[in-house]
Scaffold this active site. Sequence first.
Site, short mmCIF file in Angstrom:
data_model
loop_
_atom_site.label_atom_id
_atom_site.label_comp_id
_atom_site.label_asym_id
_atom_site.label_seq_id
_atom_site.Cartn_x
_atom_site.Cartn_y
_atom_site.Cartn_z
N CYS A 1 0.83 -1.20 0.00
CA CYS A 1 0.00 0.00 0.00
C CYS A 1 0.87 1.26 0.00
CB CYS A 1 -0.92 0.00 1.22
SG CYS A 1 -2.04 1.42 1.25
N ASN B 1 1.33 -8.29 -10.78
CA ASN B 1 0.26 -7.30 -10.62
C ASN B 1 0.70 -6.00 -11.27
OD1 ASN B 1 -0.85 -5.21 -7.93
ND2 ASN B 1 -2.14 -6.01 -9.54
#
Length: 378
Positions: free
Chosen positions: A109, A211
Amino acid sequence: MTAFSPLAIGPHIVQPPVVLAPMAGITNAPFRTLCREFSGGKGLFVSEMITTRALVERNEKTMQLIRFDATEQPRSIQLYGVDPVTVGKAVRMIVDEDLADHIDLNFGCPVPKVTRKGGGSALPYKRPLLRAILHEAVANAGDLPVTMKMRKGIDDDHITFLDAGRIAVEEGVTAIALHGRTAAQHYGGTADWDAIARLKEHVPEIPVLGNGDIWSADDALRMMRETGCDGVVVGRGCLGRPWLFADLVAGFEGTGAYAAPGLRVVADAMVRHARLLGEWLGDEARGVIDFRKHVAWYLKGFSVGSEMRKKLAITSSLDELRAQLSELDLDQPWPVGADGPRGRTSGNNRVVLPDGWLKDPYDCAGVSEDAELDTSGG
């Protein structure tokens, strides 16, 4: 068509090897239900980010976020934490109370309220702290597989993913997902798929998932071929497009054409999404209000005037949402180019970090349980 092996996450076989990325405020139980329905139940669908401190303290919002639908198998929770002891307690709680079947740890994050505490994508820079957290998580997980998601590093001068990958293998992590961007990039620029290939070569012992910049099933297949990764993690590409998971299944299985729903089908999905949110929250109005953030994503590329978009963004009941949608030209076909980039795309060159964080990657002084966030959901 190239055949890809199933993805093994501990005892759980994921075929096709497709994972829904945890996204704050997005990947709650209703959205996971929609994505899972479109996929025919195939794939792995991960919860929103759950803060370990909030879980241990049984924060009311957090306890709601970890509620899974009875049809969700395996149940997958993503945890965020910076204190090894608290992470260990949270994992032990999940095991003892049978709250999930798989635990993913968030080291990716980039948002300031997380990195300023030394969490998320800032944390792998502190190698001993990363090791301690992984050690406590795996040691308390019993038979549950523990995976982790991370970025390349903090910025181009502080790259951490190869060191972090090796530490993960040594501490018994089951699989690693790599977002091919640094924290400084946020969601801007282009994801570095070469980094995913390098990580796969560096840690051949465990599955590596890629990703970043997967906007279509073809992108997912191309990433697998180009990087040699074992699976893909899909985030922003499915915003307002849960049927992307139907495309992913079709692409990996080679079964036919991809979904290109017209506006009538999209409108029906919008109403269902809002209704599921209301049922989950126990209040129809709250569900429709929570749905508002999805409106622009669902309508991307369709011919919908600005005034109507504004009206749809302030609806507060299912009847009102249906009525507004019925005024649109629902016979519009799927727009050309609407399956491209969506969600946040801007970069941010400044990563907010604790004072002195970058001075020494092995000095973890000053990081304590006080750095734990007390609420979940990112």
